[in-house]
Design an enzyme around this catalytic site. Sequence first.
Site, PDB file in Angstrom:
ATOM      1  N   ARG A 102       0.868  -1.185   0.000  1.00  0.00           N
ATOM      2  CA  ARG A 102       0.000   0.000   0.000  1.00  0.00           C
ATOM      3  C   ARG A 102       0.896   1.224   0.000  1.00  0.00           C
ATOM      4  O   ARG A 102       1.699   1.406   0.914  1.00  0.00           O
ATOM      5  CB  ARG A 102      -0.918   0.014   1.235  1.00  0.00           C
ATOM      6  CG  ARG A 102      -1.650   1.342   1.408  1.00  0.00           C
ATOM      7  CD  ARG A 102      -2.738   1.311   2.437  1.00  0.00           C
ATOM      8  NE  ARG A 102      -3.914   0.621   1.935  1.00  0.00           N
ATOM      9  CZ  ARG A 102      -5.136   0.754   2.440  1.00  0.00           C
ATOM     10  NH1 ARG A 102      -5.356   1.566   3.469  1.00  0.00           N
ATOM     11  NH2 ARG A 102      -6.151   0.083   1.940  1.00  0.00           N
ATOM     12  N   HIS A 129      -7.410   0.641  -6.399  1.00  0.00           N
ATOM     13  CA  HIS A 129      -7.609  -0.156  -5.175  1.00  0.00           C
ATOM     14  C   HIS A 129      -8.266  -1.482  -5.612  1.00  0.00           C
ATOM     15  O   HIS A 129      -9.434  -1.740  -5.324  1.00  0.00           O
ATOM     16  CB  HIS A 129      -8.487   0.618  -4.194  1.00  0.00           C
ATOM     17  CG  HIS A 129      -8.470   0.082  -2.789  1.00  0.00           C
ATOM     18  ND1 HIS A 129      -7.738  -1.034  -2.409  1.00  0.00           N
ATOM     19  CD2 HIS A 129      -9.099   0.513  -1.661  1.00  0.00           C
ATOM     20  CE1 HIS A 129      -7.918  -1.255  -1.117  1.00  0.00           C
ATOM     21  NE2 HIS A 129      -8.741  -0.339  -0.637  1.00  0.00           N
ATOM     22  N   GLN A 132     -10.210  -3.915  -3.140  1.00  0.00           N
ATOM     23  CA  GLN A 132     -11.506  -3.376  -2.710  1.00  0.00           C
ATOM     24  C   GLN A 132     -12.570  -3.651  -3.766  1.00  0.00           C
ATOM     25  O   GLN A 132     -13.676  -4.117  -3.457  1.00  0.00           O
ATOM     26  CB  GLN A 132     -11.370  -1.857  -2.491  1.00  0.00           C
ATOM     27  CG  GLN A 132     -12.668  -1.172  -2.115  1.00  0.00           C
ATOM     28  CD  GLN A 132     -13.115  -1.558  -0.723  1.00  0.00           C
ATOM     29  OE1 GLN A 132     -12.369  -1.422   0.230  1.00  0.00           O
ATOM     30  NE2 GLN A 132     -14.333  -2.044  -0.569  1.00  0.00           N
TER      31      GLN A 132
END
Length: 296
Positions: A102, A129, A132
């Site tokens: 990240r 992302h 997600q």
Amino acid sequence: MKHLLTIEQLSEAEINEVLALSRQVKARRGQPLPHPPLAGQTWGLIFTKASTRTRVSFEVGIRELGGSSLYLSSKDIQLGRGETVADTARVLSRYLYGVIIRTFAQSDVEEFAQAGTIPVINALTDDEHPCQILADLFTIQEKLGDLKGKRITFAGDGACNVARSWIFAAAKTGMELTIAAPPGYQPRPALLARAGGNIRVTEDLATAARNADVLYTDVWVSMGKEDEAVDRLRVLAPYQLHSGLVRPETLVMHCLPAYRGKEISAELLDARQHDIFDQAENRLHVQKAILTLLAA
Ligand code: CP
Ligand code: NVA
């Protein structure tokens, strides 16, 4: 699949493979695994930004798949003092079986994958992302069935990482995506052209919400944008999700963390918390599927 760096680089077949395996992983949680896919493996998490869901769900998922995890804050390793990404990748590839990163620049994640020899998972960059959005697709499938033709409206910062990953995900899965965002917070036309698919951009949230099967939002001040907070809160204020915008059958989603009274009203978040926390739970199941596929 060798790495998971972006949704843009995934094929529809790869997305479907992750979603199908996620279903099995979720159904079998808690049962002993005859052949734990990460047995004997240590995976590293290199994080330069804060995280609750991604960090914990990856660390728990790795353990449940028989492996061990090492959390490496970039402040604690030489990367934070100027060692290059490529050298870090070469060294860590000698110890670890995979890394979950990240950070800010997407190019750092790509460079790690290029220089190293182990699978790399993007756990959020300024651009994308993907973990997600794969969990979100899984959640929508679970709750609404087939993704094709479903109408999703993303409200708020339409240029943020979550919105960008959604643009590619919608194009690949045949969903109709509407981004409701003010000027300055809309995705660039070049990005929309690159993604293809059925994506619209509008300033009119009320109309976009009325037609949606799924209404989605994310924070207004993404990590790294704190200097712009005052402007963002002012310009994005008309894009709050609240109960006046949703029909009873609309699925309300939020990747979390949520700021009640900003991108979503406290009332709506609390009314729809069951779905929103199912969405958060699914991060675990989907990431276990991703780890399993990358370790194979
Ligand atoms: N949604 C999400 O990625 O949450 P964290 O920042 O807590 O990991
Ligand atoms: N767009 C948000 C997502 C947080 C999970 C951020 O980058 O901070």
